[in-house]
Design a protein around this motif. Sequence first.
Motif, mmCIF file in Angstrom:
data_model
loop_
_atom_site.group_PDB
_atom_site.id
_atom_site.type_symbol
_atom_site.label_atom_id
_atom_site.label_comp_id
_atom_site.label_asym_id
_atom_site.label_seq_id
_atom_site.Cartn_x
_atom_site.Cartn_y
_atom_site.Cartn_z
ATOM 1 N N GLY A 116 12.014 12.154 4.353
ATOM 2 C CA GLY A 116 11.463 10.911 3.804
ATOM 3 C C GLY A 116 11.458 10.664 2.324
ATOM 4 O O GLY A 116 12.370 10.967 1.618
ATOM 5 N N CYS A 117 10.380 9.895 1.914
ATOM 6 C CA CYS A 117 10.202 9.684 0.832
ATOM 7 C C CYS A 117 9.865 10.965 -0.031
ATOM 8 O O CYS A 117 9.425 11.822 0.037
ATOM 9 C CB CYS A 117 9.052 8.834 0.734
ATOM 10 N N ILE A 118 10.889 10.789 -1.344
ATOM 11 C CA ILE A 118 10.909 11.834 -2.272
ATOM 12 C C ILE A 118 9.884 11.588 -3.427
ATOM 13 O O ILE A 118 9.526 12.235 -4.362
ATOM 14 C CB ILE A 118 12.283 12.433 -2.650
ATOM 15 N N GLY A 119 9.936 10.264 -3.751
ATOM 16 C CA GLY A 119 8.885 9.637 -4.642
ATOM 17 C C GLY A 119 9.495 9.206 -5.878
ATOM 18 O O GLY A 119 8.846 8.776 -6.911
ATOM 19 N N GLU A 120 10.819 9.189 -5.832
ATOM 20 C CA GLU A 120 11.771 8.602 -7.170
ATOM 21 C C GLU A 120 12.762 7.616 -6.543
ATOM 22 O O GLU A 120 13.878 7.858 -6.978
ATOM 23 C CB GLU A 120 12.313 9.913 -7.609
ATOM 24 N N CYS A 121 12.236 6.509 -6.058
ATOM 25 C CA CYS A 121 13.122 5.441 -5.522
ATOM 26 C C CYS A 121 14.134 5.163 -6.756
ATOM 27 O O CYS A 121 15.648 4.917 -6.383
ATOM 28 C CB CYS A 121 12.472 3.992 -5.260
ATOM 29 N N ALA A 122 13.869 4.955 -7.807
ATOM 30 C CA ALA A 122 14.802 4.597 -8.588
ATOM 31 C C ALA A 122 16.018 5.171 -9.003
ATOM 32 O O ALA A 122 16.976 4.716 -9.366
ATOM 33 C CB ALA A 122 14.072 4.207 -10.239
ATOM 34 N N ILE A 123 15.821 6.635 -8.793
ATOM 35 C CA ILE A 123 17.017 7.351 -9.010
ATOM 36 C C ILE A 123 17.402 7.844 -7.536
ATOM 37 O O ILE A 123 18.434 9.053 -7.669
ATOM 38 C CB ILE A 123 16.617 8.773 -9.940
ATOM 39 N N GLU A 124 17.330 7.512 -6.282
ATOM 40 C CA GLU A 124 17.774 7.831 -5.380
ATOM 41 C C GLU A 124 19.557 7.450 -5.414
ATOM 42 O O GLU A 124 20.059 6.836 -6.190
ATOM 43 C CB GLU A 124 17.358 6.876 -4.190
ATOM 44 N N PRO A 125 20.305 8.218 -4.518
ATOM 45 C CA PRO A 125 19.993 9.112 -3.461
ATOM 46 C C PRO A 125 19.673 10.539 -4.213
ATOM 47 O O PRO A 125 20.578 10.862 -5.158
ATOM 48 C CB PRO A 125 21.492 9.235 -2.675
ATOM 49 N N ARG A 171 4.139 1.596 2.502
ATOM 50 C CA ARG A 171 5.095 0.876 1.856
ATOM 51 C C ARG A 171 6.609 0.955 2.197
ATOM 52 O O ARG A 171 7.259 -0.055 2.450
ATOM 53 C CB ARG A 171 4.948 1.322 0.138
ATOM 54 N N SER A 172 7.192 2.325 2.443
ATOM 55 C CA SER A 172 8.391 2.436 2.941
ATOM 56 C C SER A 172 8.701 1.687 4.155
ATOM 57 O O SER A 172 9.649 1.394 4.519
ATOM 58 C CB SER A 172 8.780 3.970 2.903
ATOM 59 N N VAL A 173 7.723 1.564 5.019
ATOM 60 C CA VAL A 173 7.686 0.998 6.450
ATOM 61 C C VAL A 173 7.728 -0.429 6.161
ATOM 62 O O VAL A 173 8.893 -0.977 6.594
ATOM 63 C CB VAL A 173 6.589 1.101 7.465
ATOM 64 N N THR A 224 0.819 -1.217 -0.028
ATOM 65 C CA THR A 224 -0.043 -0.128 0.039
ATOM 66 C C THR A 224 0.846 1.295 -0.082
ATOM 67 O O THR A 224 1.774 1.235 0.797
ATOM 68 C CB THR A 224 -1.043 0.010 1.267
ATOM 69 N N ARG A 225 0.736 2.132 -0.920
ATOM 70 C CA ARG A 225 1.486 3.280 -1.157
ATOM 71 C C ARG A 225 2.020 3.919 0.163
ATOM 72 O O ARG A 225 3.232 4.498 0.501
ATOM 73 C CB ARG A 225 1.127 4.107 -2.165
ATOM 74 N N THR A 226 0.860 4.081 1.009
ATOM 75 C CA THR A 226 1.177 5.047 2.080
ATOM 76 C C THR A 226 2.409 4.443 3.426
ATOM 77 O O THR A 226 2.745 4.991 4.163
ATOM 78 C CB THR A 226 0.154 5.682 2.666
ATOM 79 N N THR A 269 13.822 4.018 3.017
ATOM 80 C CA THR A 269 14.562 2.774 2.824
ATOM 81 C C THR A 269 15.240 2.941 1.574
ATOM 82 O O THR A 269 16.571 2.570 1.502
ATOM 83 C CB THR A 269 13.548 1.814 2.905
ATOM 84 N N CYS A 270 14.576 3.373 0.278
ATOM 85 C CA CYS A 270 15.235 3.443 -0.711
ATOM 86 C C CYS A 270 16.498 4.198 -0.944
ATOM 87 O O CYS A 270 17.505 3.775 -1.504
ATOM 88 C CB CYS A 270 14.310 3.542 -1.956
ATOM 89 N N GLY A 271 16.464 5.345 -0.303
ATOM 90 C CA GLY A 271 17.508 6.113 -0.311
ATOM 91 C C GLY A 271 18.741 5.510 0.639
ATOM 92 O O GLY A 271 19.875 5.769 0.050
HETATM 93 S S1 FES Z 1 9.966 4.925 -1.263
HETATM 94 FE FE1 FES Z 1 9.713 7.051 -1.519
HETATM 95 S S2 FES Z 1 11.594 7.594 -2.850
HETATM 96 FE FE2 FES Z 1 11.598 5.533 -2.681
#
Ligand code: FES
Lengths: 184, 121
Positions: free
Chosen positions: B67-76, A66-68, A62-64, B35-37
Amino acid sequence: MNELSLHILDICQNSIKANASLIQIIITEDTIKNTYIIEIHDNGFGMNEKTLSEVADPFFTTRTTRSVGMGVSLFKMAAEMAGGTFNITSKVNQGTSVIAQFEHNHIDRAPLGSIEDTLAILLMNEAAIDIYYKHICNHKEYVLDTREIKNVLNGIPLADYDVIMWVKNNIKEGITTIHKEEAR
Amino acid sequence: MKSLDDLKKIRDAAQRKVTMRGKNEGTRILVGMATCGISAGARPVMNKLVEDIAEKDIPNVTVTPVGCIGECAIEPIVEVLEGEKRTTYCRVDVDVAERIINEHIIGGKVVQDNLIGKYRL
Ligand code: FES
Protein backbone atom coordinates in the motif's frame (compact mmCIF):
# COMPACT_ATOMS: atom_id res chain seq x y z
CA MET A 1 -5.92 6.76 -14.80
CA ASN A 2 -6.77 6.19 -18.42
CA GLU A 3 -7.86 2.56 -18.15
CA LEU A 4 -10.89 1.31 -16.26
CA SER A 5 -8.83 -1.67 -15.13
CA LEU A 6 -6.59 0.73 -13.18
CA HIS A 7 -9.61 2.00 -11.24
CA ILE A 8 -10.59 -1.60 -10.60
CA LEU A 9 -7.11 -2.34 -9.25
CA ASP A 10 -7.31 0.68 -6.99
CA ILE A 11 -10.74 -0.19 -5.57
CA CYS A 12 -9.68 -3.83 -5.04
CA GLN A 13 -6.53 -2.76 -3.20
CA ASN A 14 -8.90 -0.99 -0.78
CA SER A 15 -10.85 -4.23 -0.41
CA ILE A 16 -7.65 -6.04 0.48
CA LYS A 17 -6.81 -3.36 3.02
CA ALA A 18 -10.28 -3.94 4.45
CA ASN A 19 -9.36 -7.60 5.03
CA ALA A 20 -11.67 -9.01 2.40
CA SER A 21 -11.27 -12.72 1.66
CA LEU A 22 -13.39 -12.64 -1.50
CA ILE A 23 -13.64 -9.95 -4.15
CA GLN A 24 -16.17 -10.23 -6.95
CA ILE A 25 -15.63 -8.19 -10.08
CA ILE A 26 -18.45 -8.21 -12.59
CA ILE A 27 -18.34 -6.35 -15.87
CA THR A 28 -21.52 -6.21 -17.91
CA GLU A 29 -21.34 -4.79 -21.39
CA ASP A 30 -24.62 -4.23 -23.16
CA THR A 31 -24.23 -2.77 -26.60
CA ILE A 32 -28.00 -2.69 -27.15
CA LYS A 33 -28.78 -0.66 -24.03
CA ASN A 34 -25.46 1.10 -24.54
CA THR A 35 -24.28 0.47 -20.99
CA TYR A 36 -20.99 -0.63 -19.50
CA ILE A 37 -21.28 -1.57 -15.83
CA ILE A 38 -18.48 -2.40 -13.44
CA GLU A 39 -19.40 -3.94 -10.08
CA ILE A 40 -16.95 -4.71 -7.32
CA HIS A 41 -18.20 -6.47 -4.20
CA ASP A 42 -16.06 -7.42 -1.24
CA ASN A 43 -16.64 -9.05 2.13
CA GLY A 44 -14.20 -6.85 4.02
CA PHE A 45 -14.87 -4.94 7.22
CA GLY A 46 -16.82 -2.21 5.46
CA MET A 47 -17.38 1.39 6.48
CA ASN A 48 -19.80 3.14 8.80
CA GLU A 49 -22.19 5.71 7.39
CA LYS A 50 -20.02 8.65 8.24
CA THR A 51 -16.94 7.33 6.47
CA LEU A 52 -19.07 6.16 3.57
CA SER A 53 -20.55 9.62 3.07
CA GLU A 54 -17.09 11.14 3.05
CA VAL A 55 -15.36 8.60 0.94
CA ALA A 56 -16.28 9.89 -2.50
CA ASP A 57 -15.31 13.43 -1.61
CA PRO A 58 -11.96 14.28 -3.20
CA PHE A 59 -11.24 16.80 -0.47
CA PHE A 60 -11.71 14.28 2.28
CA THR A 61 -8.15 14.11 3.46
CA THR A 62 -7.85 12.56 6.90
CA ARG A 63 -4.48 10.97 6.50
CA THR A 64 -5.52 7.46 7.46
CA THR A 65 -8.40 7.25 5.02
CA ARG A 66 -7.04 9.51 2.37
CA SER A 67 -5.93 6.93 -0.13
CA VAL A 68 -9.40 5.37 -0.03
CA GLY A 69 -11.24 8.66 -0.61
CA MET A 70 -9.03 9.72 -3.45
CA GLY A 71 -9.37 6.60 -5.55
CA VAL A 72 -13.12 6.33 -5.11
CA SER A 73 -13.65 9.93 -6.17
CA LEU A 74 -11.51 9.42 -9.26
CA PHE A 75 -13.59 6.40 -10.26
CA LYS A 76 -16.82 8.30 -9.64
CA MET A 77 -15.57 11.14 -11.80
CA ALA A 78 -14.66 8.74 -14.60
CA ALA A 79 -18.20 7.34 -14.60
CA GLU A 80 -19.93 10.69 -14.47
CA MET A 81 -17.77 12.07 -17.25
CA ALA A 82 -18.90 9.19 -19.45
CA GLY A 83 -22.61 9.88 -19.01
CA GLY A 84 -22.91 7.38 -16.20
CA THR A 85 -23.65 6.96 -12.52
CA PHE A 86 -21.71 5.81 -9.51
CA ASN A 87 -22.86 4.14 -6.34
CA ILE A 88 -21.05 2.86 -3.27
CA THR A 89 -22.69 1.00 -0.41
CA SER A 90 -21.12 -0.51 2.65
CA LYS A 91 -22.04 -2.32 5.84
CA VAL A 92 -19.74 -2.65 8.81
CA ASN A 93 -18.40 -6.22 9.07
CA GLN A 94 -20.19 -7.24 5.89
CA GLY A 95 -18.44 -5.55 3.04
CA THR A 96 -18.49 -2.86 0.41
CA SER A 97 -19.98 -2.68 -3.06
CA VAL A 98 -19.07 -0.26 -5.79
CA ILE A 99 -21.13 0.02 -8.95
CA ALA A 100 -20.01 2.28 -11.75
CA GLN A 101 -22.11 2.61 -14.86
CA PHE A 102 -20.89 4.18 -18.10
CA GLU A 103 -22.40 4.90 -21.47
CA HIS A 104 -20.81 2.15 -23.55
CA ASN A 105 -20.00 4.27 -26.56
CA HIS A 106 -19.42 7.57 -24.77
CA ILE A 107 -16.36 9.30 -26.15
CA ASP A 108 -15.03 9.85 -22.63
CA ARG A 109 -15.44 6.27 -21.50
CA ALA A 110 -11.93 4.98 -20.94
CA PRO A 111 -11.14 1.54 -22.36
CA LEU A 112 -10.98 -1.38 -19.95
CA GLY A 113 -7.28 -1.79 -20.70
CA SER A 114 -5.36 -4.66 -19.35
CA ILE A 115 -7.62 -6.27 -16.79
CA GLU A 116 -5.33 -9.31 -16.78
CA ASP A 117 -2.53 -7.19 -15.31
CA THR A 118 -4.90 -5.93 -12.63
CA LEU A 119 -5.89 -9.47 -11.65
CA ALA A 120 -2.30 -10.66 -11.72
CA ILE A 121 -1.33 -7.97 -9.22
CA LEU A 122 -4.25 -8.81 -6.97
CA LEU A 123 -3.13 -12.43 -6.92
CA MET A 124 0.39 -11.40 -5.92
CA ASN A 125 -0.82 -9.67 -2.78
CA GLU A 126 0.40 -11.11 0.46
CA ALA A 127 -3.12 -11.50 1.83
CA ALA A 128 -4.80 -14.67 0.69
CA ILE A 129 -7.85 -13.56 -1.27
CA ASP A 130 -10.14 -15.18 -3.75
CA ILE A 131 -11.25 -13.39 -6.87
CA TYR A 132 -14.36 -14.11 -8.84
CA TYR A 133 -14.26 -12.32 -12.18
CA LYS A 134 -17.19 -12.38 -14.56
CA HIS A 135 -17.24 -10.51 -17.86
CA ILE A 136 -20.49 -10.41 -19.77
CA CYS A 137 -20.84 -9.07 -23.29
CA ASN A 138 -24.49 -9.14 -24.32
CA HIS A 139 -25.21 -12.89 -24.35
CA LYS A 140 -21.74 -14.28 -23.89
CA GLU A 141 -19.84 -14.57 -20.65
CA TYR A 142 -16.43 -15.43 -19.32
CA VAL A 143 -15.75 -16.44 -15.71
CA LEU A 144 -12.55 -16.86 -13.77
CA ASP A 145 -12.77 -18.08 -10.18
CA THR A 146 -9.58 -18.49 -8.18
CA ARG A 147 -11.33 -21.00 -5.92
CA GLU A 148 -11.58 -23.36 -8.89
CA ILE A 149 -8.00 -22.68 -9.88
CA LYS A 150 -6.83 -23.45 -6.35
CA ASN A 151 -8.59 -26.79 -6.56
CA VAL A 152 -6.53 -27.73 -9.58
CA LEU A 153 -3.35 -26.28 -8.09
CA ASN A 154 -3.55 -28.47 -5.03
CA GLY A 155 -1.37 -26.33 -2.75
CA ILE A 156 0.82 -24.60 -5.31
CA PRO A 157 0.49 -20.86 -4.59
CA LEU A 158 -1.51 -18.67 -6.95
CA ALA A 159 1.37 -16.22 -6.90
CA ASP A 160 3.66 -18.74 -8.62
CA TYR A 161 4.90 -16.96 -11.73
CA ASP A 162 3.86 -19.68 -14.15
CA VAL A 163 0.39 -19.70 -12.62
CA ILE A 164 0.16 -15.91 -12.91
CA MET A 165 1.13 -16.10 -16.58
CA TRP A 166 -1.47 -18.81 -17.15
CA VAL A 167 -4.14 -16.70 -15.46
CA LYS A 168 -3.22 -13.67 -17.56
CA ASN A 169 -3.42 -15.60 -20.81
CA ASN A 170 -6.66 -17.24 -19.81
CA ILE A 171 -8.33 -13.89 -19.13
CA LYS A 172 -7.02 -12.31 -22.29
CA GLU A 173 -8.19 -15.19 -24.46
CA GLY A 174 -11.49 -15.44 -22.62
CA ILE A 175 -12.42 -11.82 -23.16
CA THR A 176 -11.26 -11.80 -26.77
CA THR A 177 -13.38 -14.88 -27.40
CA ILE A 178 -16.63 -13.46 -26.00
CA HIS A 179 -16.15 -10.27 -27.98
CA LYS A 180 -15.47 -12.19 -31.16
CA GLU A 181 -18.46 -14.46 -30.66
CA GLU A 182 -20.72 -11.50 -29.99
CA ALA A 183 -19.53 -9.73 -33.10
CA ARG A 184 -20.48 -12.65 -35.32
CA MET B 1 -10.30 -27.28 -22.26
CA LYS B 2 -6.71 -27.06 -23.33
CA SER B 3 -5.69 -24.29 -20.96
CA LEU B 4 -6.76 -26.27 -17.88
CA ASP B 5 -4.38 -29.01 -18.98
CA ASP B 6 -1.67 -26.38 -19.10
CA LEU B 7 -2.52 -25.39 -15.55
CA LYS B 8 -2.18 -28.99 -14.45
CA LYS B 9 1.20 -29.20 -16.13
CA ILE B 10 2.31 -26.09 -14.28
CA ARG B 11 1.14 -27.61 -11.03
CA ASP B 12 3.01 -30.86 -11.63
CA ALA B 13 6.19 -29.01 -12.55
CA ALA B 14 5.94 -26.84 -9.44
CA GLN B 15 5.39 -29.84 -7.22
CA ARG B 16 8.61 -31.33 -8.52
CA LYS B 17 10.60 -28.28 -7.43
CA VAL B 18 12.05 -29.28 -4.08
CA THR B 19 12.55 -25.79 -2.69
CA MET B 20 9.39 -23.77 -2.42
CA ARG B 21 9.77 -20.05 -2.10
CA GLY B 22 9.27 -18.97 1.50
CA LYS B 23 7.78 -15.60 2.34
CA ASN B 24 10.87 -14.09 3.88
CA GLU B 25 13.68 -15.89 2.19
CA GLY B 26 15.63 -14.48 -0.68
CA THR B 27 15.06 -11.11 -2.23
CA ARG B 28 11.74 -9.33 -1.91
CA ILE B 29 10.70 -6.56 -4.26
CA LEU B 30 7.87 -4.34 -3.03
CA VAL B 31 5.92 -2.05 -5.34
CA GLY B 32 3.83 0.82 -3.95
CA MET B 33 0.29 0.18 -5.16
CA ALA B 34 -1.82 2.87 -3.45
CA THR B 35 -3.91 5.24 -5.59
CA CYS B 36 -0.97 7.57 -6.17
CA GLY B 37 1.29 4.70 -7.21
CA ILE B 38 -1.27 3.28 -9.62
CA SER B 39 -1.85 6.72 -11.18
CA ALA B 40 1.88 7.24 -11.54
CA GLY B 41 2.29 3.99 -13.46
CA ALA B 42 3.07 1.33 -10.86
CA ARG B 43 1.08 -1.39 -12.61
CA PRO B 44 3.19 -1.65 -15.80
CA VAL B 45 6.30 -1.42 -13.63
CA MET B 46 5.24 -4.34 -11.46
CA ASN B 47 4.21 -6.24 -14.53
CA LYS B 48 7.61 -5.72 -16.11
CA LEU B 49 9.42 -6.88 -12.96
CA VAL B 50 7.34 -10.06 -12.79
CA GLU B 51 7.73 -10.83 -16.47
CA ASP B 52 11.49 -10.30 -16.46
CA ILE B 53 11.90 -12.52 -13.42
CA ALA B 54 9.78 -15.24 -15.00
CA GLU B 55 11.47 -14.95 -18.37
CA LYS B 56 14.99 -14.98 -17.00
CA ASP B 57 14.02 -17.65 -14.50
CA ILE B 58 15.62 -15.81 -11.58
CA PRO B 59 15.27 -17.91 -8.42
CA ASN B 60 14.33 -16.70 -4.93
CA VAL B 61 12.90 -13.32 -5.85
CA THR B 62 9.31 -12.41 -5.00
CA VAL B 63 7.43 -9.31 -6.16
CA THR B 64 4.64 -8.05 -3.91
CA PRO B 65 2.30 -5.07 -4.22
CA VAL B 66 2.08 -2.98 -1.06
CA GLY B 67 0.00 0.00 0.00
CA CYS B 68 1.00 3.54 0.82
CA ILE B 69 4.76 4.10 1.06
CA GLY B 70 4.28 7.74 2.03
CA GLU B 71 5.86 9.57 -0.87
CA CYS B 72 3.11 10.15 -3.42
CA ALA B 73 5.05 12.76 -5.32
CA ILE B 74 7.83 10.41 -6.31
CA GLU B 75 5.84 7.28 -7.11
CA PRO B 76 6.12 4.68 -8.61
CA ILE B 77 8.28 3.39 -5.77
CA VAL B 78 10.00 0.02 -5.80
CA GLU B 79 11.83 -1.37 -2.77
CA VAL B 80 14.30 -4.21 -2.92
CA LEU B 81 14.78 -6.10 0.34
CA GLU B 82 17.76 -8.41 0.66
CA GLY B 83 18.05 -9.61 4.23
CA GLU B 84 18.81 -6.47 6.24
CA LYS B 85 19.56 -4.39 3.19
CA ARG B 86 16.81 -2.16 1.85
CA THR B 87 17.12 -0.21 -1.40
CA THR B 88 14.37 2.23 -2.31
CA TYR B 89 13.91 3.36 -5.89
CA CYS B 90 11.50 6.04 -7.00
CA ARG B 91 10.04 7.42 -10.22
CA VAL B 92 10.43 3.95 -11.65
CA ASP B 93 9.19 3.34 -15.17
CA VAL B 94 9.35 0.22 -17.31
CA ASP B 95 12.92 0.99 -18.43
CA VAL B 96 14.14 1.53 -14.90
CA ALA B 97 12.34 -1.67 -13.85
CA GLU B 98 14.33 -3.56 -16.45
CA ARG B 99 17.57 -1.98 -15.18
CA ILE B 100 16.69 -2.98 -11.61
CA ILE B 101 16.40 -6.58 -12.71
CA ASN B 102 19.51 -6.61 -14.89
CA GLU B 103 21.87 -4.40 -12.91
CA HIS B 104 20.71 -4.88 -9.32
CA ILE B 105 19.04 -8.28 -9.05
CA ILE B 106 21.26 -10.10 -11.54
CA GLY B 107 24.36 -7.91 -11.49
CA GLY B 108 24.38 -6.98 -7.80
CA LYS B 109 24.89 -3.28 -8.52
CA VAL B 110 22.44 -0.64 -7.29
CA VAL B 111 20.92 1.59 -9.99
CA GLN B 112 22.11 4.94 -8.67
CA ASP B 113 19.99 7.13 -10.96
CA ASN B 114 16.70 6.36 -9.27
CA LEU B 115 17.71 6.01 -5.64
CA ILE B 116 15.26 7.83 -3.41
CA GLY B 117 17.93 10.17 -1.96
CA LYS B 118 18.19 11.88 -5.33
CA TYR B 119 14.62 13.14 -5.13
CA ARG B 120 13.97 13.55 -1.41
CA LEU B 121 16.48 16.14 -0.33
S1 FES C 1 -0.96 7.98 -0.53
FE1 FES C 1 0.73 7.09 0.40
S2 FES C 1 2.37 7.25 -0.99
FE2 FES C 1 0.69 8.24 -1.89
